[in-house]
Design an enzyme around this catalytic site. Structure first.
Site, mmCIF file in Angstrom:
data_model
loop_
_atom_site.group_PDB
_atom_site.id
_atom_site.type_symbol
_atom_site.label_atom_id
_atom_site.label_comp_id
_atom_site.label_asym_id
_atom_site.label_seq_id
_atom_site.Cartn_x
_atom_site.Cartn_y
_atom_site.Cartn_z
ATOM 1 N N ARG A 59 0.531 -1.283 0.223
ATOM 2 C CA ARG A 59 -0.434 -0.426 -0.475
ATOM 3 C C ARG A 59 -0.403 0.989 0.067
ATOM 4 O O ARG A 59 -0.686 1.946 -0.651
ATOM 5 C CB ARG A 59 -1.830 -1.069 -0.374
ATOM 6 C CG ARG A 59 -2.335 -1.208 1.023
ATOM 7 C CD ARG A 59 -3.472 -2.227 1.137
ATOM 8 N NE ARG A 59 -2.980 -3.616 1.149
ATOM 9 C CZ ARG A 59 -3.764 -4.675 1.235
ATOM 10 N NH1 ARG A 59 -5.084 -4.533 1.279
ATOM 11 N NH2 ARG A 59 -3.243 -5.884 1.243
ATOM 12 N N LYS B 297 4.362 -9.613 12.550
ATOM 13 C CA LYS B 297 4.342 -10.907 11.869
ATOM 14 C C LYS B 297 4.838 -11.997 12.814
ATOM 15 O O LYS B 297 5.651 -11.721 13.705
ATOM 16 C CB LYS B 297 5.285 -10.863 10.654
ATOM 17 C CG LYS B 297 4.752 -10.111 9.461
ATOM 18 C CD LYS B 297 5.716 -10.224 8.292
ATOM 19 C CE LYS B 297 5.203 -9.478 7.065
ATOM 20 N NZ LYS B 297 4.014 -10.092 6.456
#
Ligand code: BES
Ligand code: MN
Ligand code: ZN
Length: 495
Positions: free
Chosen positions: A349, A275
């Protein structure tokens, strides 16, 4: 925080601070009117001068008033009389709560529950007030070397016409919800160096011992044996091993359990798909779904609700490193579905899918997962609503209603097959990346492949679980929404 209901008269109440309400048009609630008469019109004169802002939650403190038993009187605005509703009532109570939490006075009497909020009964007003007043007093000082001396009101009474036991129960419920929120906030606010997977596991174990429910921690080897390669791939490069926390609270007799699944990413660097640096500290909040599950167990166990509840938290840290997953890696989930990892930052997920498969073994009444899953959900709904997705409309409706009842709202988004094409992979059954359009939807759709065997709802709390800026901190959401859901399930089971 100690809160009780009291039938005392407003003017007579011997208390540090008496809290009463006024509307933006200068009119007073009946409690405030009684105080105003006793004090020779001091309040109405101040209102006529415009001393109290009309916005719900604004406050004005009167040091002492002749004819009134309280040492001080705190006048709080309820907003426009014509707009009186859930929102202005909550804003007024929270505004009073903040003023009481910041002030020097140890005890207070709050005369706001008499306000006749449309479509809401006294029990709702009492429960809501207890939760909001206790929550307003939340402080996070643990890591400071010299924590400030405790300040603010610790002992509150809610002035109602006359006490009754239903109201005591409403207070107890509101306090238990705030207690659950406080745990969720604490876990979120701690840095990732402290609140790592082992810390979350230890917290669950300690709470199970304290409140009397079962907790089991599955270690990496256990997860390997179950075939949870997808979840394990995320934690590979961290020095803090993954923990799969399994909590069982069983006071619901033979009924099928409700299963709560939480994303407990104790820090999300993005992994090899690193990130950018801006606000990266806020990725310590990526465990707030798991923190919500722990908080709810505190609330439920404290209240002794007659339900069966299972909590599953994947506590994992997503780090880059020599051992980390690479984009292009293919992993096999516990369900047998293979996944091409196209972006290691779409890791939520990957851990949730294996927890959702594990949930099948409980033959659940329903499964609800809670996750800070996508930045796209923040773009779609901002900080005001959690994204709700469900494969069962009745369950969705129940959750939306619980959100409305508490002000901790969710908004339903689609799970249509039309979006499915975005998850196509050339090298595995599915990819973990849906591309920029409808990112919150494709993430939920990914999860839906693992939830075919039961009624399921997914709450994307990326925008609601923490706030940025000057007031940076965890919010404790969606503990109020889900507490309300569990309370109504418990009430339905009892009737
Ligand atoms: N934890 C983040 C989502 C998030 C973003 C939470 C902002 C709170 C605030 C999640 O793991 C993530 O990184 N999602 C990616 C998914 C993308 C790579 C498909 C995102 O939202 O950018
Ligand atoms: Mn991520
Ligand atoms: Zn994440």
């Amino acid at each position: 925080m100690e809160i009780s209901v009291s039938g005392a008269a407003v003017t007579g109440a011997k208390t540090g601070t008496l809290v009463i309400g006024a509307f933006a048009d200068g009119s007073l609630t009946s409690a405030a009117d009684a105080v105003d008469r006793a004090a020779g019109g001091t309040l109405s004169a101040a209102l006529a001068r415009g001393d109290l802002d009309g916005k719900a939650g604004a406050t004005l403190l009167f040091p002492s008033l002749a004819g009134v038993g309280a040492d001080r009187v705190l006048l709080v605005s309820l907003g426009a009389r014509t707009a009186l509703g859930d929102r202005s009532f909550r804003d007024a109570v929270s505004g009073a709560g903040r003023a009481l939490a910041a002030g020097p006075v140890a005890d207070a009497a709050v005369a706001l529950v008499e306000v006749d909020v449309p479509n809401r009964g006294l029990a709702w007003r009492v429960q809501t007030s207890a939760r909001l007043l206790a929550d307003a007093a939340y402080k996070f000082d643990a890591p400071r070397a010299n924590p400030p001396a405790p300040r603010g009101a610790r002992k509150l009474s809610l002035l109602v016409g006359g006490a009754n036991s239903e109201l005591d129960e409403a207070v107890r419920t509101g306090l238990a919800v705030a207690e659950g929120m406080a745990l969720t906030k604490d876990l979120g606010n701690l840095g990732g160096n402290v609140c790592n997977p082992a810390y979350m596991a230890d917290t669950a174990v300690a709470m199970g011992k304290e409140l009397g429910f079962e907790v089991e921690i599955l270690e990496r080897a256990d997860m390997e044996a179950l075939g949870m390669q997808s979840a394990l791939s995320v934690g590979r490069a961290s020095y803090s091993p993954c923990k799969f926390i399994v909590m069982k609270y069983s006071k619901g007799g033979a009924s099928k359990p409700i299963v709560l699944v939480g994303k407990g990413m104790t820090f999300d660097t993005g992994g090899v798909s690193l990130k950018p640096g801006a606000n990266l500290d806020e990725m310590k909040y990526d465990m707030c779904g798991g923190g919500t599950v722990l908080g709810l167990f505190r609330t439920v166990a404290r209240l002794g609700l007659p339900i069966n509840l299972v909590g599953l938290v994947m506590a994992v840290e997503n780090m880059p490193g020599g051992n980390a997953s690479r984009p292009g890696d293919v992993v096999r989930s516990m369900a047998g579905i293979t996944i091409e990892i196209l972006n290691t930052d779409a890791e939520g997920r990957l851990v949730l899918c294996d927890a959702l498969t594990y949930a099948e073994r409980f033959e659940p009444a329903c499964v609800i997962d809670i996750a800070t899953l996508t930045g796209a959900c923040v773009i779609a709904l901002g900080a005001h609503a959690s994204g709700l997705f469900a494969n069962d409309e009745a369950l969705a409706a129940e959750l939306l209603a619980a959100g409305h009842a508490t002000g901790d709202r969710a908004w339903q988004m689609p799970l249509w097959d039309d979006y499915q094409g975005q998850l196509k992979s050339n090298f595995a059954d599915m990819s973990n990346l849906g591309g920029p359009p409808a990112g919150a939807v494709t993430a939920a759709l990914f999860l839906s492949h693992f939830t075919r065997k039961y009624k399921w709802a997914h709450l994307d709390i990326a925008g609601t679980s923490s706030v940025s800026g000057d007031a940076k901190g965890a919010t404790g959401r969606p503990v109020p929404l889900l507490s309300e859901f569990l309370l109504s399930r418990a009430a339905a089971a009892a009737s």
